[in-house]
Write an enzyme that holds these catalytic residues in place. Sequence first.
Site: not given
Length: 884
Positions: A572-573
Amino acid sequence: MNTFYQPKPIFLSCLWKVSILIVLLFLIQSAQAQVNCTGLPAWSSAAVYTQGDQVQHNNTGYEAKWWTQNEDPATHSGQWDVWINLGACGSGGNTPPSASITSPSNGATFTAGATITINASASDPDGTVTKVAFYQNGNLLGEDTSSPYSYSWSGVAAGNYNLTAVATDNDNASTTSSAVSITVQSAGNNPPSGSITAPSDGATFTQGSNIAISASASDADGSVSKVEFFQNGNYLSEDTSSPYSYTWNNVSQGSYALSIVITDNLGATTTPGSVSITVQSSTGGDCNGIPQYTEGGGYNAGSEVQNVGSVYQCKEWPYSGWCNGGAQAYAPGTGTNWQDAWNLIGQCGGGTGGNDSPTVNITSPSNGSTFTPGSTINLTASASDPDGSVAKVEFFQNGNLLVEDTSSPYTYSWVNVSAGSYTLTAKVTDNEGASTTSTQVYISVTSGGNPSGDLPDRVLVGYWHNFDNGSGVVKLRDISNKWDVINIAFAEPTVQGGSSMSFVPDNSIYSTTQEFKNDVALLQSQGKKVLISIGGANGTIHLENATHAQNFSSTMTSIINEYGFDGLDIDLEGSSLSLGAGDNDFRFPTSPRVVNFINGMEAVLANFGSDFVLTAAPETAYVQGGYSTYGGIYGAYLPVLYALKDRMALIHVQHYNTGCMLGLDNQCYSQGTADFQVAMGEMLLRGFSVAGNPTSFPAFREDQVAIGLPASPSAAGGGYTNPNTVKTALDYLIKGISYGGNYTLINGNGYSGFRGMMTWSINWDINYGYEFSNNYRAYLDALPAARWTPESPTQTPEVLEEVFISAPNPFSDWATITVTLNEAQETSLVIYNQVGQQIGTLHHGTLQKGTHTFEWDTRSANPGLYFARMIQGEQTRIIKLIKK
């Protein structure tokens, strides 16, 4: 022949009428039993269904009662079975209406006392909408019976609210809209004010001093609830009443920035400017031979000078340019800004005329030692006093006193030690009351073992593109055999910021989905692990509430089952994970996106066994960034990693696309260097304090840690590192062979169990001539065997013997959970529903050795799937419960 009419007997006439009535009733009943199956998906034996999911099968509609997979609705729709028979498919059924909130928007913010207008759209494809009801946090606000549908909510109090709309049609069918989250902030609240009143900025103390920190604090429109005290961003204590103060005892030598955070009665906070102090050694030694400071003397990082009776050392870059005077800094020891450029080493004069402090060192165990739970750890220290005698030596673990010894040899046997990471120190006090604290020794107590099934001791991990970003594409069957774990990039939300996940093989790479599945199976037959990675740079996921968590878990579980993946990688970014205001303890997160993602992940993991491979590839800001700052994206992965730590097979932080990051020595290191790899790696292997948190983030096991790097200069915006540089860093990190860099390992012997290397990506590795896979496969294979498996397995007690349901699944009104422990432990037993919401706590506290029984009263619970999560020490066990 004459014919005449002969009437039928009365009973035959009645029978004929009754028959017609029965036929009519049957026709009416058949029409009522018909279901409109338009839009209902066909049942699939490979898919996973949860409570409320509807399907069609053999021209009949069915609805799932709880979690199910591969249970044919036609044969599993009895009273206690998983499916409800809705009736035969046909056109006579009623299609429910649709509803959505059009305003306010998700995430909107208002001021307390405001009037909030809630608008909704609603329609019915085969009838009319009779009303739309509006709810906040499940509580009815009001309803509207005509379009446009709206409700004015006046005088709204401060708080967080989930708004929903329920549309009802003319056949009494209803649909609930997706929730919209809003925040109502306190009106007109001015933040508090204050400052540190003591010590003064630039004050100097002697090592071992007790430093009294005091502060003033006030709130113009309310009251001060607390003042928290910090040193270098590390939490010290808090005071809830005036005068606000804290005494920091036995302070070690060094330079410190003291700061406070003031919180008022409405939760507003203020952080005034910090105060810098210096704690110097009690004796600085003779200054003969050390040059006197002169302005413009051409000093560089590490230069030592004497000035105003003390010795100073020029700081590292970027501050070393200030050591020569000018506008940025003053001469060392004078003025107000000299600490920006200089470190105080000590006073001149050889220490004559006073009491010299004693010395102490822990001689056993050695730094970085590993033990198994239940071990007896023998602590030994050497201590002496140059001008007197040693009165006592005290031993501490994580700052807690274990024991004191008043005679040499100074020892302590610490028995039955529980699993965990520990910091050991010894404190010596001499006959005149002077004291010194030893250098810290770090040890870990772990049950060891391979947490990820049949993964090899050393692993090479690569991401495979389901798209072409300029690197080129390749089929899975054609990639190098050097990879152990292949992460498929990526499963993404169906809409940006959504919660329902999707994955479809790129048809420019694979002509059919089955061809891709065949390649996955081929790699698995070769002993490879094929994982689905979620997110990526463009796949922003927002799980704002329990419904989103359920969407995420159900869709991800379906994807994993459909393609037969061995596990899941978290990548996740962006804004997928972010810490909100007031979320200040990674152990107990409060930010919705973080909490709901953890719940969603736990719901996914509950569907798979212990051989399911879970990995994570966060960016440095989300993990090591929490060392200096905890808020927003900085440290936002820490609650997730902490919650899933025992299930995590690998964490490979991205050592790229990052700015300068602080190491455990408080020096900032840049990507692309050997120091960066070693400093960032050791933070995970040792654990680290978290800014503003009351506790430190615990170390990962050596076998859980790998390093992530780009496969080529084109693969990332920055951070590509020449393999020769990386190998020198790995030699130091794993074997303790120093390359003479600026970063010094806390565990000088290295971490022999370090697991491996990860890259973005397999495609870029091919594009760059296989530099990454060729270099690091050979390097990892040449390493000696990892030593994270306990040397004496027979000494490892099984603390958590068994957790099981004594009553068979499914159960009716009561579930009985029996827990057997081999030793007393802090234990938590909590019940969750299938979307990760906590619905009950059966126990929280210490459980003694032996067998314990807990009864869960489920008479008020709906039928369906539930989970019991047992946390005992550092172990976690999740079991399924099904109520019929």
